[in-house]
Design a protein around this motif. Structure first.
Motif, mmCIF file in Angstrom:
data_model
loop_
_atom_site.group_PDB
_atom_site.id
_atom_site.type_symbol
_atom_site.label_atom_id
_atom_site.label_comp_id
_atom_site.label_asym_id
_atom_site.label_seq_id
_atom_site.Cartn_x
_atom_site.Cartn_y
_atom_site.Cartn_z
ATOM 1 N N THR A 94 0.820 -1.308 -0.128
ATOM 2 C CA THR A 94 -0.045 -0.079 -0.156
ATOM 3 C C THR A 94 0.779 1.289 0.034
ATOM 4 O OG1 THR A 94 -1.641 -1.181 1.242
ATOM 5 C CG2 THR A 94 -1.703 1.315 1.321
ATOM 6 N N GLU A 153 -5.755 -4.440 -12.194
ATOM 7 C CA GLU A 153 -7.260 -4.565 -12.063
ATOM 8 C C GLU A 153 -7.682 -4.678 -10.637
ATOM 9 O OE1 GLU A 153 -8.552 -8.018 -14.142
ATOM 10 O OE2 GLU A 153 -7.920 -7.463 -16.078
ATOM 11 N N LYS A 154 -6.716 -5.176 -9.727
ATOM 12 C CA LYS A 154 -7.088 -5.200 -8.299
ATOM 13 C C LYS A 154 -6.447 -4.021 -7.637
ATOM 14 C CE LYS A 154 -6.556 -8.982 -6.328
ATOM 15 N NZ LYS A 154 -6.110 -10.369 -5.738
ATOM 16 N N THR A 155 -5.782 -3.049 -8.367
ATOM 17 C CA THR A 155 -5.091 -1.891 -7.699
ATOM 18 C C THR A 155 -6.295 -0.874 -7.635
ATOM 19 O OG1 THR A 155 -2.931 -2.324 -8.589
ATOM 20 C CG2 THR A 155 -3.155 -0.210 -8.080
ATOM 21 N N LYS A 156 -6.346 -0.060 -6.416
ATOM 22 C CA LYS A 156 -7.287 0.911 -6.339
ATOM 23 C C LYS A 156 -6.701 2.143 -5.826
ATOM 24 C CE LYS A 156 -10.490 -2.055 -7.422
ATOM 25 N NZ LYS A 156 -10.757 -2.443 -8.720
ATOM 26 N N GLU A 157 -7.058 3.241 -5.930
ATOM 27 C CA GLU A 157 -6.827 4.509 -5.284
ATOM 28 C C GLU A 157 -7.992 5.108 -4.516
ATOM 29 O OE1 GLU A 157 -3.897 8.386 -6.585
ATOM 30 O OE2 GLU A 157 -5.753 7.652 -7.790
ATOM 31 N N MET A 158 -7.632 5.539 -3.371
ATOM 32 C CA MET A 158 -8.528 6.019 -2.487
ATOM 33 C C MET A 158 -8.063 7.592 -2.201
ATOM 34 S SD MET A 158 -10.882 5.325 0.890
ATOM 35 C CE MET A 158 -9.403 5.814 2.192
ATOM 36 N N VAL A 161 -6.390 3.438 -13.126
ATOM 37 C CA VAL A 161 -6.435 2.842 -11.674
ATOM 38 C C VAL A 161 -7.708 3.444 -11.142
ATOM 39 C CG1 VAL A 161 -5.571 2.794 -9.244
ATOM 40 C CG2 VAL A 161 -4.043 2.475 -11.088
ATOM 41 N N ASP A 162 -8.613 2.303 -10.920
ATOM 42 C CA ASP A 162 -10.068 2.948 -10.379
ATOM 43 C C ASP A 162 -9.652 3.782 -9.248
ATOM 44 O OD1 ASP A 162 -11.414 1.531 -12.196
ATOM 45 O OD2 ASP A 162 -11.633 -0.273 -11.088
ATOM 46 N N ILE A 163 -10.634 4.653 -8.867
ATOM 47 C CA ILE A 163 -10.671 5.599 -7.422
ATOM 48 C C ILE A 163 -11.882 5.159 -6.951
ATOM 49 C CG2 ILE A 163 -11.006 8.053 -6.600
ATOM 50 C CD1 ILE A 163 -9.518 9.023 -9.133
ATOM 51 N N VAL A 164 -11.764 4.861 -5.607
ATOM 52 C CA VAL A 164 -12.848 4.434 -4.913
ATOM 53 C C VAL A 164 -12.996 5.176 -3.625
ATOM 54 C CG1 VAL A 164 -12.259 1.776 -5.335
ATOM 55 C CG2 VAL A 164 -11.149 2.770 -3.352
ATOM 56 N N THR A 198 -12.303 1.646 1.378
ATOM 57 C CA THR A 198 -11.508 0.199 0.950
ATOM 58 C C THR A 198 -11.245 -0.312 2.302
ATOM 59 O OG1 THR A 198 -9.365 -0.352 -0.250
ATOM 60 C CG2 THR A 198 -8.906 1.509 0.918
#
Length: 93
Positions: A15, A49-54, A75-78, A81
Motif C-alpha cells: 500500500t 485490475e485489483k489496484t485501487k486508489e482512494m 487505476v480505479d478511484i474508490v 477500501t
C-alpha cells in the motif's frame, strides 16, 4: 523514498500512502513509478485490475485529482477500501 510517502507492505499487498500538498502530485507519482520499476526488476507483477486508489482530501477547497495510470491502464478511484482488516472511507466517517 520521499518523506511525504510511505509504503506499507503486508504479504503480497503493498500500500502506498502519499501526502499531496498544494496539488503537487510529483513525489507521489515518482514513488509509484519506483515501485512499478522495482516490481518489474524483481520479476513481480502488479495486478492493475485489483489496484485501487482512494483520495482523502482534508482541504477546504476541493480540487480535481489526476487519473493515475499503471502499466498503461487507469487505476480505479474508490470511496472506501479495506486495509489490513480495517474499513477506510474517504471522509473517515
Amino acid at each position: 523514498m520521499h518523506s511525504s510517502n510511505h509504503i506499507v507492505k503486508f504479504a503480497d499487498d503493498p500500500t502506498v500512502v502519499g501526502l499531496i500538498s498544494k496539488n503537487n502530485e510529483s513525489a507521489y507519482i515518482k514513488e509509484l513509478q519506483r515501485l512499478t520499476a522495482w516490481c518489474r526488476a524483481n520479476n513481480l507483477s502488479l495486478n492493475v485490475e485489483k489496484t485501487k486508489e482512494m483520495v482523502v482530501n482534508f482541504s477546504r477547497v476541493q480540487s480535481d485529482h489526476s487519473l493515475l495510470f499503471l502499466a498503461g491502464s487507469p487505476v480505479d478511484i474508490v470511496k472506501s477500501t479495506k486495509l489490513l482488516g480495517v474499513h477506510l472511507v474517504e471522509n473517515f466517517t
